[in-house]
Design a protein around this motif. Sequence first.
Motif, PDB file in Angstrom:
ATOM      1  N   MET A  93       0.843  -1.184   0.000  1.00  0.00           N
ATOM      2  CA  MET A  93       0.000   0.000   0.000  1.00  0.00           C
ATOM      3  C   MET A  93       0.892   1.253   0.000  1.00  0.00           C
ATOM      4  N   ALA A  94       0.498   2.233  -0.804  1.00  0.00           N
ATOM      5  CA  ALA A  94       1.268   3.461  -0.936  1.00  0.00           C
ATOM      6  C   ALA A  94       1.193   4.290   0.348  1.00  0.00           C
ATOM      7  N   GLU A  95       2.247   5.045   0.589  1.00  0.00           N
ATOM      8  CA  GLU A  95       2.249   5.942   1.740  1.00  0.00           C
ATOM      9  C   GLU A  95       1.268   7.081   1.497  1.00  0.00           C
ATOM     10  N   GLN A  96       0.593   7.497   2.566  1.00  0.00           N
ATOM     11  CA  GLN A  96      -0.447   8.517   2.469  1.00  0.00           C
ATOM     12  C   GLN A  96       0.030   9.832   3.067  1.00  0.00           C
ATOM     13  N   LEU A  97      -0.183  10.915   2.329  1.00  0.00           N
ATOM     14  CA  LEU A  97       0.081  12.264   2.821  1.00  0.00           C
ATOM     15  C   LEU A  97      -1.253  12.866   3.236  1.00  0.00           C
ATOM     16  N   HIS A  98      -1.368  13.295   4.484  1.00  0.00           N
ATOM     17  CA  HIS A  98      -2.609  13.838   5.023  1.00  0.00           C
ATOM     18  C   HIS A  98      -2.553  15.360   5.069  1.00  0.00           C
ATOM     19  N   ALA A  99      -3.573  15.994   4.518  1.00  0.00           N
ATOM     20  CA  ALA A  99      -3.725  17.447   4.648  1.00  0.00           C
ATOM     21  C   ALA A  99      -4.713  17.688   5.784  1.00  0.00           C
ATOM     22  N   GLY A 100      -4.219  18.222   6.879  1.00  0.00           N
ATOM     23  CA  GLY A 100      -5.084  18.579   7.994  1.00  0.00           C
ATOM     24  C   GLY A 100      -5.864  19.841   7.682  1.00  0.00           C
ATOM     25  N   ILE A 101      -6.714  20.240   8.608  1.00  0.00           N
ATOM     26  CA  ILE A 101      -7.502  21.458   8.414  1.00  0.00           C
ATOM     27  C   ILE A 101      -6.562  22.635   8.179  1.00  0.00           C
ATOM     28  N   ALA A 102      -6.865  23.406   7.143  1.00  0.00           N
ATOM     29  CA  ALA A 102      -6.089  24.593   6.772  1.00  0.00           C
ATOM     30  C   ALA A 102      -4.658  24.235   6.370  1.00  0.00           C
ATOM     31  N   GLU A 103      -4.516  23.089   5.683  1.00  0.00           N
ATOM     32  CA  GLU A 103      -3.215  22.666   5.137  1.00  0.00           C
ATOM     33  C   GLU A 103      -3.415  22.177   3.714  1.00  0.00           C
ATOM     34  N   TYR A 104      -2.312  22.100   2.979  1.00  0.00           N
ATOM     35  CA  TYR A 104      -2.320  21.357   1.735  1.00  0.00           C
ATOM     36  C   TYR A 104      -1.029  20.579   1.636  1.00  0.00           C
ATOM     37  N   LYS A 105      -1.074  19.496   0.881  1.00  0.00           N
ATOM     38  CA  LYS A 105       0.079  18.625   0.668  1.00  0.00           C
ATOM     39  C   LYS A 105       0.212  18.363  -0.815  1.00  0.00           C
ATOM     40  N   ILE A 106       1.459  18.211  -1.243  1.00  0.00           N
ATOM     41  CA  ILE A 106       1.766  17.903  -2.631  1.00  0.00           C
ATOM     42  C   ILE A 106       2.551  16.607  -2.657  1.00  0.00           C
ATOM     43  N   GLY A 107       2.215  15.754  -3.609  1.00  0.00           N
ATOM     44  CA  GLY A 107       2.910  14.479  -3.727  1.00  0.00           C
ATOM     45  C   GLY A 107       2.893  13.980  -5.153  1.00  0.00           C
ATOM     46  N   GLN A 108       3.612  12.890  -5.343  1.00  0.00           N
ATOM     47  CA  GLN A 108       3.702  12.264  -6.651  1.00  0.00           C
ATOM     48  C   GLN A 108       3.584  10.757  -6.470  1.00  0.00           C
ATOM     49  N   GLU A 109       3.120  10.078  -7.520  1.00  0.00           N
ATOM     50  CA  GLU A 109       3.043   8.630  -7.468  1.00  0.00           C
ATOM     51  C   GLU A 109       4.357   8.094  -6.905  1.00  0.00           C
ATOM     52  N   PRO A 110       4.353   7.162  -5.961  1.00  0.00           N
ATOM     53  CA  PRO A 110       3.315   6.225  -5.544  1.00  0.00           C
ATOM     54  C   PRO A 110       2.485   6.686  -4.334  1.00  0.00           C
ATOM     55  N   PHE A 111       2.595   7.935  -3.931  1.00  0.00           N
ATOM     56  CA  PHE A 111       1.849   8.412  -2.766  1.00  0.00           C
ATOM     57  C   PHE A 111       0.351   8.486  -3.042  1.00  0.00           C
ATOM     58  N   THR A 112      -0.419   8.473  -1.953  1.00  0.00           N
ATOM     59  CA  THR A 112      -1.826   8.841  -1.999  1.00  0.00           C
ATOM     60  C   THR A 112      -1.975  10.100  -1.158  1.00  0.00           C
ATOM     61  N   LEU A 113      -3.000  10.861  -1.447  1.00  0.00           N
ATOM     62  CA  LEU A 113      -3.291  12.088  -0.712  1.00  0.00           C
ATOM     63  C   LEU A 113      -4.621  11.908   0.011  1.00  0.00           C
ATOM     64  N   ALA A 114      -4.745  12.505   1.202  1.00  0.00           N
ATOM     65  CA  ALA A 114      -5.984  12.355   1.961  1.00  0.00           C
ATOM     66  C   ALA A 114      -6.328  13.625   2.722  1.00  0.00           C
TER      67      ALA A 114
END
Length: 160
Positions: A1-22
Amino acid sequence: MAEQLHAGIAEYKIGQEPFTLAALGLGSCVATVIYDAQHHIGGISHIMLPDSTAFSAAQITNPAKFANLALPQMVTELRAAGATGPLTAKIAGGAQMFKTTSKQLNIGQRNIMAVQATLAELAIPIIAQHVGGTQGRTMIVDLADFSTMIRIVHEGSIYI
C-alpha cells in the motif's frame, strides 16, 4: 500500500506517485485535489474558509485556510514540483453540519462556491465532485491514476 500524505484542516500537501493524498474528517471544509495526469503529481487542500477578504493582511497567518489563497499557492507549488501538464480537479465536502436558516451561516455552501470560483479563475476544470448535504466525508486520492474514494459518514464509500 502506498504511503499517504494527510492534509489537515487549513493545510495542503503535494505528492507524486506512488503516494496517496488524503483529507480526513471533512464537515463544512472542502477538500480540493488538483492533478497533473502526465506526471502523476497532485496536491490536496483542506480548505476551512471561503475567502480572506474580510481579514487584513496582518490577520492572515495561514493562507492555506482560505480557498482564494490556498489554491493559487498550491498550483504555484505544483508547477515548481514538476507539474507541467494540464491540471484537473476534484472536490468533496462542504456539508451543512448545523441546522440553520441563515445563508450567511452555511459555511459549507460558501466554501463550495469559493472553491468552484477560484478553480474557474485558475482555468482548472472540476471533473468530479461530491459536495453539500449534511454528512461528513473523507477524501483519498491515488496519484497513480487519480482514482478518488469518498468515505461518507454512516453511508459507506463511493468513487468519483
